[in-house]
Design an enzyme around this catalytic site. Structure first.
Site, PDB file in Angstrom:
ATOM      1  N   TRP A   1       0.905  -1.363   0.076  1.00 23.65           N
ATOM      2  CA  TRP A   1       0.050  -0.106  -0.324  1.00 23.65           C
ATOM      3  C   TRP A   1       0.966   1.134  -0.013  1.00 23.65           C
ATOM      4  CZ3 TRP A   1      -0.928  -4.257   3.115  1.00 23.65           C
ATOM      5  CH2 TRP A   1      -1.895  -5.175   3.032  1.00 23.65           C
TER       6      TRP A   1
ATOM      7  N   HIS B   1      -6.980   2.057   2.353  1.00 24.08           N
ATOM      8  CA  HIS B   1      -8.514   0.905   3.040  1.00 24.08           C
ATOM      9  C   HIS B   1      -9.255   0.677   3.968  1.00 24.08           C
ATOM     10  CE1 HIS B   1      -5.440  -2.257   4.828  1.00 24.08           C
ATOM     11  NE2 HIS B   1      -4.908  -1.127   5.710  1.00 24.08           N
TER      12      HIS B   1
ATOM     13  N   ARG C   1      -4.059   6.024  -2.371  1.00 28.45           N
ATOM     14  CA  ARG C   1      -2.889   5.581  -3.226  1.00 28.45           C
ATOM     15  C   ARG C   1      -2.016   5.948  -3.695  1.00 28.45           C
ATOM     16  NH1 ARG C   1      -4.046  -1.261  -2.867  1.00 28.45           N
ATOM     17  NH2 ARG C   1      -5.937  -0.885  -0.970  1.00 28.45           N
TER      18      ARG C   1
ATOM     19  N   GLN D   1     -13.628   1.535  -1.474  1.00 29.80           N
ATOM     20  CA  GLN D   1     -14.021   0.376  -1.059  1.00 29.80           C
ATOM     21  C   GLN D   1     -14.759  -0.005  -0.779  1.00 29.80           C
ATOM     22  OE1 GLN D   1     -10.576  -0.476   1.123  1.00 29.80           O
ATOM     23  NE2 GLN D   1      -9.267  -1.141  -1.400  1.00 29.80           N
TER      24      GLN D   1
ATOM     25  N   VAL E   1      -5.107 -11.718   7.622  1.00 30.11           N
ATOM     26  CA  VAL E   1      -5.931 -12.395   7.503  1.00 30.11           C
ATOM     27  C   VAL E   1      -5.215 -13.769   7.564  1.00 30.11           C
ATOM     28  CG1 VAL E   1      -8.468 -11.561   6.469  1.00 30.11           C
ATOM     29  CG2 VAL E   1      -6.337 -11.599   4.810  1.00 30.11           C
TER      30      VAL E   1
ATOM     31  N   ALA F   1     -13.045 -11.059   6.788  1.00 32.12           N
ATOM     32  CA  ALA F   1     -12.972  -9.852   6.300  1.00 32.12           C
ATOM     33  C   ALA F   1     -12.838 -10.048   4.839  1.00 32.12           C
ATOM     34  CB  ALA F   1     -12.233  -9.332   7.110  1.00 32.12           C
TER      35      ALA F   1
HETATM   36  C1  FA5 Z   1      -6.952  -4.724   0.327  1.00 32.20           C
HETATM   37  O1  FA5 Z   1      -6.934  -3.387   0.198  1.00 32.20           O
HETATM   38  C2  FA5 Z   1      -7.454  -5.538   1.364  1.00 32.20           C
HETATM   39  N1  FA5 Z   1      -7.866  -4.739   2.404  1.00 32.20           N
HETATM   40  C3  FA5 Z   1      -8.748  -6.069   0.486  1.00 32.20           C
HETATM   41  C4  FA5 Z   1      -8.996  -6.612   2.006  1.00 32.20           C
HETATM   42  C5  FA5 Z   1     -10.137  -6.846   3.602  1.00 32.20           C
HETATM   43  C6  FA5 Z   1      -7.927  -8.509   2.144  1.00 32.20           C
HETATM   44  C7  FA5 Z   1     -10.216  -7.813   3.896  1.00 32.20           C
HETATM   45  C8  FA5 Z   1      -8.193  -9.070   3.272  1.00 32.20           C
HETATM   46  C9  FA5 Z   1      -9.722  -8.614   4.273  1.00 32.20           C
HETATM   47  P1  FA5 Z   1      -6.058  -4.747  -2.700  1.00 32.20           P
HETATM   48  O2  FA5 Z   1      -5.245  -3.764  -1.746  1.00 32.20           O
HETATM   49  O3  FA5 Z   1      -6.121  -5.615  -3.475  1.00 32.20           O
HETATM   50  O4  FA5 Z   1      -6.530  -5.037  -0.926  1.00 32.20           O
HETATM   51  O5  FA5 Z   1      -7.630  -3.530  -2.617  1.00 32.20           O
HETATM   52  C10 FA5 Z   1      -8.828  -4.319  -2.849  1.00 32.20           C
HETATM   53  C11 FA5 Z   1      -9.449  -4.016  -3.977  1.00 32.20           C
HETATM   54  O6  FA5 Z   1      -9.467  -2.584  -3.798  1.00 32.20           O
HETATM   55  C12 FA5 Z   1      -8.814  -4.354  -5.523  1.00 32.20           C
HETATM   56  O7  FA5 Z   1      -8.814  -6.224  -5.505  1.00 32.20           O
HETATM   57  C13 FA5 Z   1      -9.204  -3.352  -6.397  1.00 32.20           C
HETATM   58  O8  FA5 Z   1     -10.563  -3.442  -6.508  1.00 32.20           O
HETATM   59  C14 FA5 Z   1      -9.376  -2.260  -5.993  1.00 32.20           C
HETATM   60  N2  FA5 Z   1      -7.807  -1.727  -5.596  1.00 32.20           N
HETATM   61  C15 FA5 Z   1      -7.453  -1.783  -5.174  1.00 32.20           C
HETATM   62  N3  FA5 Z   1      -6.304  -0.817  -5.534  1.00 32.20           N
HETATM   63  C16 FA5 Z   1      -7.051  -0.222  -6.719  1.00 32.20           C
HETATM   64  C17 FA5 Z   1      -6.526   0.934  -7.778  1.00 32.20           C
HETATM   65  N4  FA5 Z   1      -5.707   2.027  -7.450  1.00 32.20           N
HETATM   66  N5  FA5 Z   1      -7.446   1.976  -7.845  1.00 32.20           N
HETATM   67  C18 FA5 Z   1      -9.051   1.334  -7.868  1.00 32.20           C
HETATM   68  N6  FA5 Z   1      -9.298  -0.169  -7.211  1.00 32.20           N
HETATM   69  C19 FA5 Z   1      -8.278  -0.339  -6.960  1.00 32.20           C
END
Ligand code: FA5
Length: 348
Positions: free
Chosen positions: A149, A177, A203, A217, A260, A313
């Site tokens: 992140w 997130h 981000r 999200q 997790v 989660a």
């Molecule tokens: C997370 O942010 C974790 N907090 C998710 C999680 C929650 C995991 C609870 C386990 C338990 P990640 O970085 O993969 O995970 O982001 C989750 C989703 O956000 C991605 O699958 C995507 O759909 C979206 N996402 C991530 N980065 C971006 C971005 N830069 N622009 C748009 N959507 C994004």
């Protein structure tokens, strides 16, 4: 002499002129009033006759004035009616009506789907502390997982509020997130519960067609007794059915998230298009997260409540889902505020 007065009154061009004429003849210093004052200079006989005559003139003048007044008022009304004529048969002006932003539409749809499953939506702060965004989620400083992140850090000495409104010192950032709300909620509540956290996240990333620096999200957290991976799969499957009908399926693939264990990324099958949609991350809440929550609770003088707890989660990207759902090719369209784009989405 009075003939002239009657004529002037009858011809008075407007109410203002009429008012002046009234003052000129009948006012305190008006001609007729003066004439009446002079009556007492006359011998008695004459005085009587003249007085009567003047009274008649006065009554006649008053009558003439109010007649002209009525005429002028009617005329003014007539004029106003002409000028301000309203044609009720004309078509109305089109009044542009706003619609909801596509992200809001999807977010509301998702919240509704999960509400039917007993989830309650809660929100958390976008300015967050390093502790809730990282440490309590088992992402310690200097751990390589932090690189997952890219973070906007904030400067300054603003004091953030903790889950119970207490002052929470610590380095500040824009939450990367919605997961920090897991910790905040657990600190302030005891299980069992099912919550949803919709919200904006940030981000420090290069933007491209599928990545934005600001996006949304939707987090889900279910904690209780004997919650299992099957419950997580069931929840995501319900989401798939609600979005894409009974033909839909879900796919889980192992992936690492520090908070997790086991962790998974999940995809939904979109029967209409014959393809998988990668939607987000999920997993069983890591014991270290429960430990961090209980430690924080104890520091606040609360009893630990998560020693026996189990939970799952998930977190998904709202724009990513909206893109697939509506066939939007570029995530940057969401934040350009172009009416031509936004107008395509109607909803109440
Ligand atoms: C997370 O942010 C974790 N907090 C998710 C999680 C929650 C995991 C609870 C386990 C338990 P990640 O970085 O993969 O995970 O982001 C989750 C989703 O956000 C991605 O699958 C995507 O759909 C979206 N996402 C991530 N980065 C971006 C971005 N830069 N622009 C748009 N959507 C994004």
């Amino acid at each position: 002499m009075w003939e002239e007065a009657f004529q002037a009154i009858r011809k008075a061009p407007d109410l203002e002129a009429l008012k002046q004429l009234k003052a000129r003849y009948l006012g305190k210093k008006g001609l007729l009033t003066e004439e009446m004052k002079r009556l007492k200079e006359l011998p008695l006989e004459e005085r009587k006759a003249k007085g009567q005559a003047l009274n008649e003139v006065k009554a006649a003048l008053e009558r003439a004035i109010s007649e002209r007044e009525a005429e002028l008022e009617a005329l003014a009304l007539q004029e106003a009616l002409e000028k301000e004529r309203l044609d009720p048969s004309l078509p109305g002006y089109p009044f542009p009506k706003g619609g909801l932003h596509p992200v809001t539409l999807i977010e509301r749809e998702l919240v509704e789907i999960f509400r039917a499953l007993g989830y309650q939506a809660v929100e958390g702060p976008e300015v967050e502390s390093e502790f809730f965004n990282f440490d309590a989620l088992n992402i310690p400083e200097h751990h390589p997982a932090r690189d997952m992140w890219d973070t906007f850090w904030l400067e300054g000495s603003f004091t953030l509020k903790g889950p119970l409104g207490e002052a929470h010192p610590g380095r500040l950032l824009l939450r990367t997130h919605t997961s920090p709300m897991q910790v905040r909620y657990m600190v302030a509540h005891t299980p069992p519960f099912r919550i949803l956290v919709p919200g904006r996240v940030y981000r420090y990333e290069q933007t491209d067609a599928t990545h934005e620096a600001v996006f949304h999200q939707l987090e889900g957290l279910v904690v209780g007794e004997d919650i299992r991976m099957a419950d997580l799969k069931g929840a995501i499957l319900e989401l798939a059915y609600a979005l894409f009908g009974p033909e839909s399926r879900v796919r889980f693939q192992p992936i690492y998230f520090p908070f997790v264990e086991p962790g998974a990324q999940f995809a939904l099958w979109w029967p209409e298009k014959g393809r998988w949609l990668e939607l987000g991350g999920a997993g069983m809440v890591h014991p270290r997260v429960f430990q961090a929550v209980d430690a924080y609770r104890e520091a606040l003088g609360l009893k630990p409540a998560y020693r026996e707890a189990t939970g799952f989660a998930f977190g998904l990207g709202v724009e990513r889902l909206a893109m697939l759902r509506y066939g939007i090719p570029d995530i940057r369209y969401f934040f350009q505020n172009r009416l031509a784009f936004l107008k395509q989405f109607k909803g109440v």
